[in-house]
Motif scaffolding. Structure first.
Motif, short mmCIF file in Angstrom:
data_model
loop_
_atom_site.label_atom_id
_atom_site.label_comp_id
_atom_site.label_asym_id
_atom_site.label_seq_id
_atom_site.Cartn_x
_atom_site.Cartn_y
_atom_site.Cartn_z
N UNK A 104 12.86 5.94 0.27
CA UNK A 104 12.05 4.87 0.70
C UNK A 104 12.58 4.81 2.10
N UNK A 105 11.58 4.49 3.24
CA UNK A 105 11.91 4.57 4.48
C UNK A 105 11.36 3.06 5.36
N UNK A 109 15.43 3.72 9.22
CA UNK A 109 16.40 3.67 8.04
C UNK A 109 15.45 4.41 6.72
N UNK A 110 16.26 5.21 5.95
CA UNK A 110 15.69 5.70 4.97
C UNK A 110 16.84 5.95 3.82
N UNK A 111 16.24 6.05 2.49
CA UNK A 111 17.41 6.02 1.22
C UNK A 111 16.90 6.57 0.20
N UNK A 112 17.46 7.36 -0.81
CA UNK A 112 16.86 7.90 -2.10
C UNK A 112 16.96 6.47 -2.85
N UNK A 113 16.03 6.43 -3.52
CA UNK A 113 15.82 5.38 -4.40
C UNK A 113 15.61 5.64 -5.86
N UNK A 114 15.65 4.85 -6.68
CA UNK A 114 15.33 5.23 -8.24
C UNK A 114 14.07 4.23 -8.20
N UNK A 115 12.80 4.71 -8.43
CA UNK A 115 11.84 4.05 -8.41
C UNK A 115 10.99 3.95 -9.70
N UNK A 116 10.32 2.85 -10.19
CA UNK A 116 9.90 2.90 -11.46
C UNK A 116 8.33 2.44 -11.60
N UNK A 195 17.34 -1.89 -14.27
CA UNK A 195 18.03 -2.17 -12.97
C UNK A 195 17.59 -1.20 -11.87
N UNK A 196 16.21 -0.98 -11.77
CA UNK A 196 15.57 -0.09 -11.03
C UNK A 196 15.85 -0.73 -9.49
N UNK A 197 15.56 0.27 -8.54
CA UNK A 197 15.67 0.02 -6.93
C UNK A 197 14.19 -0.56 -6.51
N UNK A 198 13.21 -0.11 -6.83
CA UNK A 198 11.84 -0.24 -6.67
C UNK A 198 10.79 -0.16 -7.63
#
Length: 394
Positions: A104-105, A109-116, A195-198
């Motif tokens: 996700x960016x 800023x950018x970061x690895x996320x757990x997306x569902x 508890x996903x991030x996105x």
């Protein structure tokens, strides 16, 4: 009986050291039972708080594993969900979910996320609430729009000012970059298993990322929390029969896990309480020895009472009450000590400790029973003493 009890208290006052040693075993036993059961109840409550109440009616089905050189898994697609719904009772609704690792960016800023990738209503099923914005609607999912909902922590990382809704972010999946509009931010989750991030619409995932995909997870919503545990076994049996392999799928539910954890905690508490209760029995044996010595020391008193007309039943009652009084007092003190120790543990561990009132009552009653049981033999000996022999002090 009241007169015998008051006389017993006077006897205890005359023999303070002996009485204290008699009480000690009972106090330790009762206090141990209360502390152990309170810690067990507290552990059960912690498990319940960790899982939370949301999602207890949900059963999760994920793919199985390879076995004996062949793929024993089932295809978790809509056809599977439809057949499952038609053949298994107590199912309220079937949901499909896909997981993907992405980056996700926003800006620099950018970061690895757990997306569902989820369907409309999925988050509401888990009783998740919004801090701001809106959930996906039916159109969002059917048309596969590029909208995204962020978790509380993810939104805080990218938008510390709290202005995430309406912003455009980028989601990098593999080597492809997609633009998304943030339409909602979830409230902070302190419990539950979702508890996903996105989250993005599953319709978009099917159209742009992976056409006609099998679901990574099929979420089955039971008609009630109680039926969720039952559904775990029923769905397992159905999938085993359908695939010919017991490894076809993995079926779990929060409710069944909570039930298992509670059962384990209760079993451990029962075992430890039983061990702690042994000290009560040891204390009872000590009380019996002390009462035998007491009967020997008070032979002349027994002889005088019998000479004045006291019956064997009166003598037996006197010493039984004295024995029971020791454990009654010890049980009462033990309950207080157990509660105090529980409160100290609560303060040290900074967590709520639940005092098990049933355990307090049972431990107290059992302590009194121990006094009566182990005091019966000395009391019977006193009742059978010959008045003449007793008065002679032999």
């Amino acid at each position: 009986m009241l007169e015998d009890f008051l006389y017993a208290l006077q006897s205890f006052r005359r023999n303070k050291t002996r009485t204290f040693l008699s009480l000690l075993g009972v106090i330790i036993g009762v206090a141990s039972v209360i502390v152990i059961t309170s810690m067990g109840s507290s552990s059960t409550k912690q498990v319940q708080d960790t899982f939370g109440s949301a999602g207890l009616d949900v059963v999760s089905i994920t793919g199985g594993r390879m076995t004996r050189g062949r793929n024993a898994t089932l295809q978790l697609n809509e056809s599977f969900g439809t057949e499952l719904f038609n053949h298994v009772q107590n199912i309220k609704k079937v949901w499909y979910k896909n997981n993907l690792s992405a980056t996700l960016a926003y800006g620099e800023s950018s970061s690895s996320v757990s997306c569902s990738a989820i369907e409309t209503g999925y988050l509401e099923m888990y009783k998740m609430e919004l801090e701001s914005g809106t959930f996906f609607n039916v159109t969002d999912n059917e048309e596969g729009v590029q909208k995204i909902i962020l978790s509380h922590d993810t939104a805080q990382d990218f938008f510390p000012a709290g202005d995430a809704v309406g912003k455009a972010v980028k989601l990098v999946v593999g080597k492809v970059t997609f633009g998304f509009e943030v339409i909602g931010v979830l409230k902070e989750q302190t419990s539950g298993m979702e508890n996903g991030s996105a989250y993005i619409p599953r319709g978009f995932y099917e159209k742009k990322i992976k056409p006609n995909p099998n679901a990574d997870s099929v979420m089955v919503q039971a008609i009630s929390n109680e039926k969720a545990t039952e559904l775990v076994g029923v769905i397992n049996d159905y999938c085993t029969e359908k695939s010919g392999s017991e490894y076809a799928v993995r079926v779990t539910s929060m409710q069944s896990m909570m039930d298992q954890m509670s059962e384990i905690t209760n079993t451990m508490s029962m075992m430890l309480s039983a061990i702690a209760a042994i000290s009560l029995l040891v204390g009872g044996i000590g009380i019996m020895n002390i009462m035998i010595v007491t009967v020997t020391e008070r032979k002349q008193e027994i002889g005088i009472r019998k000479a004045l007309g006291a019956s064997p039943a009166d003598i037996r009652q006197q010493f039984l009450i004295e024995s029971a009084s020791i454990t009654l007092i010890g049980g009462f003190i033990g309950v207080l000590v157990g509660i105090i120790i529980s409160l100290v543990v609560e303060w040290v561990q900074k967590q709520a400790l639940i005092v098990n009132t049933n355990a307090c009552l049972i431990a107290f009653v059992f302590s009194v029973f121990v006094g009566i049981f182990f005091g019966l033999n000395p009391a019977s000996r006193a009742a059978k003493l010959d008045p003449v022999v007793a008065l002679s002090g032999e």
